[in-house]
Write a protein that holds these residues in place. Structure first.
Motif, PDB file in Angstrom:
ATOM      1  N   SER A 155      79.720 -28.722 148.573  1.00 51.08           N
ATOM      2  CA  SER A 155      79.592 -29.794 147.097  1.00 51.08           C
ATOM      3  C   SER A 155      78.359 -30.425 147.389  1.00 51.08           C
ATOM      4  O   SER A 155      77.665 -30.370 146.170  1.00 51.08           O
ATOM      5  CB  SER A 155      80.910 -30.652 147.266  1.00 51.08           C
ATOM      6  N   ARG A 156      77.838 -30.479 148.684  1.00 47.73           N
ATOM      7  CA  ARG A 156      76.299 -31.159 148.627  1.00 47.73           C
ATOM      8  C   ARG A 156      75.462 -29.968 148.201  1.00 47.73           C
ATOM      9  O   ARG A 156      74.355 -30.319 147.684  1.00 47.73           O
ATOM     10  CB  ARG A 156      76.188 -31.752 150.141  1.00 47.73           C
ATOM     11  N   THR A 230      86.466 -16.650 149.081  1.00 46.61           N
ATOM     12  CA  THR A 230      85.761 -17.793 148.735  1.00 46.61           C
ATOM     13  C   THR A 230      84.762 -17.736 147.698  1.00 46.61           C
ATOM     14  O   THR A 230      84.170 -16.612 147.273  1.00 46.61           O
ATOM     15  CB  THR A 230      84.926 -18.294 150.129  1.00 46.61           C
ATOM     16  N   PHE A 231      84.241 -18.622 146.962  1.00 53.76           N
ATOM     17  CA  PHE A 231      83.376 -18.665 146.025  1.00 53.76           C
ATOM     18  C   PHE A 231      82.617 -20.138 145.647  1.00 53.76           C
ATOM     19  O   PHE A 231      82.907 -21.164 145.952  1.00 53.76           O
ATOM     20  CB  PHE A 231      83.771 -17.971 144.651  1.00 53.76           C
ATOM     21  N   LEU A 232      81.221 -19.723 145.244  1.00 54.64           N
ATOM     22  CA  LEU A 232      80.621 -21.042 144.329  1.00 54.64           C
ATOM     23  C   LEU A 232      79.679 -20.511 143.632  1.00 54.64           C
ATOM     24  O   LEU A 232      79.106 -19.673 143.670  1.00 54.64           O
ATOM     25  CB  LEU A 232      79.673 -21.496 145.719  1.00 54.64           C
ATOM     26  N   TRP A 233      80.097 -21.223 142.227  1.00 61.36           N
ATOM     27  CA  TRP A 233      79.247 -21.036 141.139  1.00 61.36           C
ATOM     28  C   TRP A 233      78.732 -22.076 140.394  1.00 61.36           C
ATOM     29  O   TRP A 233      79.302 -23.408 140.875  1.00 61.36           O
ATOM     30  CB  TRP A 233      79.928 -20.032 140.003  1.00 61.36           C
ATOM     31  N   ALA A 241      79.220 -27.158 138.658  1.00 64.30           N
ATOM     32  CA  ALA A 241      79.357 -26.312 139.779  1.00 64.30           C
ATOM     33  C   ALA A 241      80.940 -26.289 140.228  1.00 64.30           C
ATOM     34  O   ALA A 241      81.473 -27.292 140.116  1.00 64.30           O
ATOM     35  CB  ALA A 241      78.405 -26.479 140.947  1.00 64.30           C
ATOM     36  N   CYS A 242      81.295 -25.362 140.870  1.00 65.54           N
ATOM     37  CA  CYS A 242      82.538 -24.961 141.391  1.00 65.54           C
ATOM     38  C   CYS A 242      82.403 -24.502 142.781  1.00 65.54           C
ATOM     39  O   CYS A 242      81.938 -23.557 143.072  1.00 65.54           O
ATOM     40  CB  CYS A 242      83.572 -24.513 140.406  1.00 65.54           C
ATOM     41  N   VAL A 243      83.083 -25.203 143.755  1.00 62.86           N
ATOM     42  CA  VAL A 243      83.184 -24.580 145.094  1.00 62.86           C
ATOM     43  C   VAL A 243      84.742 -24.470 145.347  1.00 62.86           C
ATOM     44  O   VAL A 243      85.557 -25.236 145.125  1.00 62.86           O
ATOM     45  CB  VAL A 243      82.637 -25.448 146.338  1.00 62.86           C
TER      46      VAL A 243
END
Length: 271
Positions: A155-156, A230-233, A241-243
């Protein structure tokens, strides 16, 4: 955010997620934010950030030769060098096809180590993890897929991608624009895409279909998913953003669940 409870319906043992505003505020979270998960290819986002920092600091240049003949740091970051996924084979001339390559990212890290005379994992830790307070994140093994982290730490990192403090904003802007436009290629898990747009280490959603993000995600959405589930966009239009991290490998379940989940988040934020 009520939409985040959707992860409880997924066929996974453990999952955690967070939604992060452009200013770094956590808009919602669900699951154990401090649980460690293997990242698989989401690691590439972290490694790309370190390479981009090295470019800013002058240890590398984007147009420095690296990888196969005719290839550069820019080609390797953009999966446009022609290197095979994992074998030391050349599948295309540099800049002619999007060949997704773990090997290319690993070659980049080796190139950095040779030229900077510093282990890549050490630079990643000192240049990216420590300034962002990512104390629970580490690289074990290959820079393409050997990362471990938590939702709290990522998230950071997601906040950094939206409002850069370690990297220069112009660097993030360049890295999240299409590099070598018009290249076709296979997006792992989702088949051939025409074009298969990519930035410098960041996959760009553009008009890809099918895709692991949602139909509500803007074409400017960038990020990565990993075979570890897993994903991060980051959606710069929605300014969010979403983690999401799980402990079940990517397969049909995630290809079906993730777009629905992303759409639910964006719908809830839109009110």
């Amino acid at each position: 955010m009520q939409s985040l409870s959707l992860i409880d319906t997924w066929p996974v043992k453990n999952a955690a997620t967070a939604v992060i505003a452009r200013d770094g505020r956590i808009l919602g979270q669900h699951g154990d934010q401090d649980r460690e998960f293997a990242l698989a290819s989401v690691t590439k986002l972290l490694s790309a950030a370190a390479i981009l920092l090295a470019v800013e600091e002058g240890a590398l240049e984007l147009d420095d030769p690296a990888g196969p003949e005719g290839s550069t740091v820019r080609h390797l970051l953009a999966h446009a060098s022609g290197l095979d996924f994992s074998e030391d084979l050349i599948r295309a001339r540099p800049g002619h096809r999007r060949v997704y390559s773990n090997l290319g990212i690993n070659v980049l890290a080796e190139t950095f180590t040779e030229r900077a005379e510093m282990p890549f994992a050490e630079y990643l830790r000192e240049g990216i993890f420590e300034p962002l307070g990512m104390t629970s994140t580490r690289l074990e093994g290959a820079p393409a897929a050997g990362g471990f982290s938590t939702v709290a730490d990522l998230s950071r990192f997601a906040a950094e991608l939206q409002a850069p403090q370690v990297l220069h904003p112009d660097t993030i802007a360049l890295a999240t624009q299409v590099a070598f436009p018009g290249l076709d290629g296979v997006l792992p898990g989702f088949g051939r895409q025409n074009p298969n747009d990519w930035g410098l280490g960041f996959e760009i959603r553009d008009g890809k279909h099918p895709h692991w993000t949602g139909s509500r995600n803007s074409p400017q959405t960038f990020g990565h998913f990993g075979q570890a589930g897993t994903f991060l966009w980051v959606d710069p239009v929605a300014e969010v953003a979403c983690v999401t991290l799980t402990d079940r490998n990517f397969s049909t379940w995630s290809a079906e669940a993730w777009p629905v989940y992303s759409d639910a988040i964006l719908a809830e934020l839109a009110g």
